[in-house]
Design a protein around this motif. Structure first.
Motif, short mmCIF file in Angstrom:
data_model
loop_
_atom_site.label_atom_id
_atom_site.label_comp_id
_atom_site.label_asym_id
_atom_site.label_seq_id
_atom_site.Cartn_x
_atom_site.Cartn_y
_atom_site.Cartn_z
N ALA A 1 0.83 -1.20 0.00
CA ALA A 1 0.00 0.00 0.00
C ALA A 1 0.87 1.25 0.00
CB ALA A 1 -0.92 -0.01 1.22
N CYS A 2 1.93 1.23 0.77
CA CYS A 2 2.83 2.38 0.85
C CYS A 2 3.44 2.65 -0.52
CB CYS A 2 3.92 2.12 1.88
SG CYS A 2 5.11 3.44 2.03
N GLU B 1 2.35 1.79 -3.41
CA GLU B 1 1.35 2.24 -4.38
C GLU B 1 0.98 3.69 -4.15
OE1 GLU B 1 -1.71 -0.66 -4.05
OE2 GLU B 1 -0.72 -2.04 -5.44
N THR B 2 0.82 4.07 -2.87
CA THR B 2 0.42 5.44 -2.55
C THR B 2 1.44 6.46 -3.04
OG1 THR B 2 -0.55 4.52 -0.57
CG2 THR B 2 -0.41 6.91 -0.69
N TYR B 3 2.71 6.15 -2.85
CA TYR B 3 3.74 7.13 -3.22
C TYR B 3 4.39 6.81 -4.55
CZ TYR B 3 2.75 8.98 1.24
OH TYR B 3 2.07 9.55 2.27
N ASP B 4 3.81 5.84 -5.26
CA ASP B 4 4.27 5.54 -6.60
C ASP B 4 5.77 5.23 -6.60
OD1 ASP B 4 3.65 5.03 -9.10
OD2 ASP B 4 3.65 7.08 -9.86
N CYS C 1 1.83 9.38 5.91
CA CYS C 1 0.81 9.85 4.96
C CYS C 1 0.21 11.18 5.43
CB CYS C 1 -0.28 8.80 4.77
SG CYS C 1 0.30 7.34 3.92
N ARG D 1 -2.94 12.49 3.75
CA ARG D 1 -4.15 11.73 4.06
C ARG D 1 -4.64 12.06 5.46
NH1 ARG D 1 -4.64 6.42 1.08
NH2 ARG D 1 -5.72 5.73 2.94
N ALA E 1 -2.06 4.88 4.53
CA ALA E 1 -2.32 3.79 3.60
C ALA E 1 -1.99 2.44 4.22
CB ALA E 1 -1.49 3.98 2.34
#
Lengths: 617, 254
Positions: free
Chosen positions: B20-21, B23-26, B126, B129, B137
């Protein structure tokens, strides 16, 4: 050839090689040019160029204080070279820092983004201001009395005392604050070096280093230019240094005693050896050498003492700035060639600038005889290229430039470009088991070493293609998988058998072979049977059959001992329902069994299963 | 102050938080490099799972200390402790001195060693968020509620309750991060010793910035004091020399 010429040629070559490394550093980034890492973010550049560099330039403020504050006029001849060394030293520090900073174009940020709680912020400001002050202190020398800048010179001379006092104030601050930089790392720095009075320690040792650096520089230049050394003056500096070093030693050892860290000196570890080396270089040998008047007044004695103190305190700075943190961080760091070359070239360039200054300005009472400036010499002829090179100084310039440019080219040519492809774990290639087929490994990373049969593992896992099963499992920095990553049942709690209860009395990792066959994979299947050790486990005449008793789980054990008998009786008594589950288990229990099975399949610890009381049939 | 509580006994090691991390920060895929450490964290991995024997999965991430050493040492204010809890980083302010990496007792900040324009990289809890009222995330992705997000006080209360409910389950009945280095915003409950997460096996409860504070406070008085001392010394010695000259019979040195 003249020794000045040779020395300069060497300096130009080193500067050129360093420039090639510098080009690589900016072209490819820090990662591939240095050996810095996430655990060693500060390396040789900070330890030597910055922290040691500032200390090496301490001569400036020490000597100006002696002459202008203490008014010891006899030291006047060495003020100018000391200030010049300090000025060039600080320039070198700043240039060296530009290579180390990840974003060197942001070096001005501390000027506008004030962070008063950061020691580095304070050091940045002090270094910036002190370099300016040093420039003002030194500029009367190049602006000679007869030049058209005489007015500026006389203005600077009038306020010299102000600059001197400002310089001392700023030096006091940042020499000590370099020590404060490491106050925040009590968890990393070894207790022989970490102390809350690190700033005071840095300040006192900087004074000692300042005195000895001036001595060293005077001795070296007098050797280089074949001048007469100012030995009586240097002996006096040596005498002062005895006092400073004695105070330093006193503070150092009282502090160690007060913190109860004296015991570490004789611990026999890497750190204790380094401490003894450092203490002998900085304290013991120089103190002996310098307190004997005869050696103090001899050139050899001064050479030895000054070199020892200079190198010793540089060593101390490097120790504090990272070397003595390596056992806490568990990192392994040796500066890369690029790091050493860039540092060396910054120093070389500073020395070249120093030599230029002493040859062209009145730094000393008498300018040294410039070997290239002999007017009566004829123009030089280069036999190799069949050309006239011109007047001697022009010829020298051409030679130095050629050496420099060639050094850059050679440096770039030999730069290890394969470092650029440092994908994956370059440092840990898979090699044949060293020293035969057996290795001693720290298999479970708990430093209980075990004899590991590399060949046997390779063969049982499928030959040459099996390397990846243990090596390169994409675990950063790990050379190979730990034992437990494959032997997942190792140390695991089973229902009836707890491995660790058995392992530790058997001798930990050395005791594996007490239950497992030496040449077999270590798992439950190859373990010896319980009753081989526990002879009294099965009483004579017991109904339980134990032929294949290889440490089963509780459930299997119960099943094994009951169901087998039930099966026999079912055949003998013709009661087919006897070996079925429902004979012993009622419906409620199957849920808990299912849970246990499910848990096992998920790979999690299975909960203890309590068996229901078996009803009498 | 927001915080994250990770319960090691609940973690099943599914790596969903790590995913998830990323993916969130690409963050692009990562591979081991010369400069990476053995813990899976890197400039491209802001959280990782350290696997220890016997099915223990320990999620490593920035601890977001209440009084962070990294923030206090940064000479340009690139790192900042927000009032919400996260310690965040500003690319534009950084000059790349890496003092934060040296000062962190947990060795968390990582560097873009392979970049020509490198920055510090670490978990920022995050921050964007959190500001929007969402949770990070990683905690949102956790299927077992092994890592949860909330107010720090509430999480400590939850952790206390778990320790009370399960006596003997947790190592030394300790909430990791409650007090060390003045407390952290990432807390751990564990049945094994977690001291390997920091460089020093015994971290003090004293916040690390306090170690430098005394030295930094001494700066203005030392500066002024040294100046005054030098002016005084200059004057005293000057006067003494003058007197000596006056007392000397004619024909002295000068």
């Amino acid at each position: 050839m003249d020794r000045v010429k040779i020395f300069k040629l060497i300096l130009w070559i080193v500067t050129g090689l360093g420039l090639s490394a510098a080009i690589a550093r900016f072209a490819f980034g820090l990662g591939v040019t240095t050996n810095l890492s996430d655990t060693t973010p500060w390396g040789f550049w900070i330890g030597f160029d910055v922290v040691s560099g500032v200390a090496l330039a301490a001569g400036g403020f020490v000597i100006t204080a002696t002459v202008y504050i203490m008014r010891k006029e006899e030291f006047h001849p060495i003020v100018k070279p000391a200030v010049l060394t300090a000025f060039l030293g600080y320039i070198a520090v700043i240039v060296g820092l530009l290579f180390d900073l990840g974003l060197p174009w942001n070096i001005w940020h501390p000027v506008v983004q004030w962070q008063h709680h950061s020691a580095l912020f304070e050091v940045a400001w002090c270094v910036m201001l002190y370099t300016t002050v040093l420039a003002l202190e030194f500029s009367p020398v190049p602006l000679e009395e007869t030049s058209r800048y005489a007015k500026i010179r006389s203005f600077l001379m009038r306020y010299r005392l102000v600059f001197v006092i400002l310089g001392i104030m700023l030096s006091t601050l940042h020499q000590s604050s370099l020590g404060s930089l490491f106050l925040i790392m009590p968890f990393k720095l070894h207790p022989l070096w970490y102390t809350p009075i690190l700033p005071i320690m840095f300040f006192i040792s900087a004074i000692a280093l300042g005195l000895m650096m001036v001595t060293f520089e005077s001795l070296f230049t007098s050797w280089l230019y074949r001048r007469k050394a100012e030995t009586p003056l240097l002996a006096k500096l040596g005498k002062a240094a005895v006092w400073v070093i004695a105070i330093y030693a006193l503070v150092r050892f009282i502090d160690l005693g007060a913190r109860g860290a004296l015991g570490y000196i004789f611990a026999g570890s890497f750190e204790s050896i380094m401490f003894i080396v450092e203490a002998s270089m900085v304290i013991i040998i120089p103190l002996i050498l310098l307190s004997i008047p005869r050696t103090r007044h001899s050139l050899k004695g001064l050479w030895a003492a000054s070199l020892l103190v200079v190198l010793g305190i540089v060593f101390n700075r490097i120790n504090v700035a990272g070397l003595m943190m390596t056992s806490a961080t568990g990192s392994h760091y040796v500066p890369s060639l690029s790091e050493i070359l860039i540092s060396a070239s910054v120093v070389s360039a500073a020395v070249l600038a120093f030599l230029f200054a002493v040859e062209h300005f009145k730094v000393w009472e008498r300018k040294p005889i410039d070997p290239e400036a002999k007017v009566e010499k004829l123009p030089e002829f280069d036999r190799a290229s069949n050309t006239w090179l011109g007047r001697p100084e022009v010829a020298a310039r051409i030679k130095y430039s050629l050496a420099f440019v060639l050094a850059v080219a050679v440096g770039l040519m030999f730069w290890p470009f394969d470092r650029l492809e440092s994908r994956g774990i370059q440092d840990t290639p898979v090699v044949k088991a060293r020293g035969g087929e057996k290795l001693i490994i720290n298999g479970n990373r708990n430093f209980d070493l075990v004899l590991f049969k590399h060949k046997m593992h390779e063969d049982t896992l499928g030959g040459k293609e099996s390397c990846v099963k243990c090596h390169h499992m994409n675990i950063p920095g790990d050379k190979e998988s730990g034992c437990w990553q494959c032997h997942a049942d190792m140390n695991k709690y089973t229902d009836a058998f707890r491995h660790d209860w058995h392992a530790s009395p058997s001798g930990g990792n050395l005791g594996c072979v007490k239950c497992h066959e030496p040449d077999q994979p270590k798992m439950a299947l190859t373990a010896s049977e319980c009753n081989e050790c526990h002879k009294d486990l099965i009483p004579p005449g017991a109904a339980i059959k134990v032929e294949d008793y290889t440490a089963p789980g509780y459930v299997d054990a119960m099943h094994g001992s009951c169901v087998e008998c039930h099966k026999e009786k079912a055949a003998a008594l013709d009661k087919p329902k006897l070996p079925q589950c429902t004979t012993c288990h009622d419906q409620e229990v199957s849920d808990s069994i299912n849970q246990a099975i499910a848990a096992k399949h998920e790979g999690r610890k299975s909960p203890w299963v309590t068996m229901p009381e078996i009803e009498e049939n | 102050m927001k915080a994250i509580l990770t319960d090691i006994t609940k973690c099943i090691g599914c790596f969903k938080c790590v995913k998830a991390c990323k993916e969130t920060y690409d963050l692009p895929g990562d591979y081991p490099r010369r400069w990476t450490q053995n813990d899976g964290l890197s400039a491209l991995n802001w959280t990782s799972i350290v696997i220890k024997p016997d099915d223990h999965f320990i999620r490593k991430q920035c601890r977001h200390c209440i009084e962070p050493a990294c923030v206090s040492v940064c000479p340009v204010g690139a790192l900042k402790k927000t009032k919400e809890g996260p310690v965040i980083y500003d690319n534009d302010k950084c000059m790349g001195c890496r003092y934060c990496m040296m000062a962190c007792p947990y060795g968390i900040p990582r560097y873009d060693w392979d970049q020509r324009i490198p920055y510090i990289r670490k978990c920022i809890m995050c921050y964007d968020r959190i500001k929007n009222g969402q949770q990070p995330a990683c905690t949102a992705a956790c299927p077992e509620e092994a890592t949860i997000f909330g107010e720090r006080d509430e999480l400590i209360a939850i952790a206390r309750q778990r320790i009370l409910d399960n006596p003997g389950k947790y190592y030394q009945d300790k909430i990791w991060g409650e007090h060390e280095v003045g407390g952290t915003c990432v807390l751990y409950l564990s049945d094994i010793d977690l001291s390997f997460l920091s460089y020093d096996r015994k971290l003090d409860n004293e916040p690390l910035p306090h170690t430098t504070e005394a030295a930094m406070k001494a700066v203005p008085p030392v500066f002024a004091g040294m100046g005054a001392a030098m002016i005084g010394l200059h004057w005293v010695i000057g006067r003494r020399m003058k007197r000596e000259q006056e007392n000397k019979p004619k024909g002295g040195s000068e």
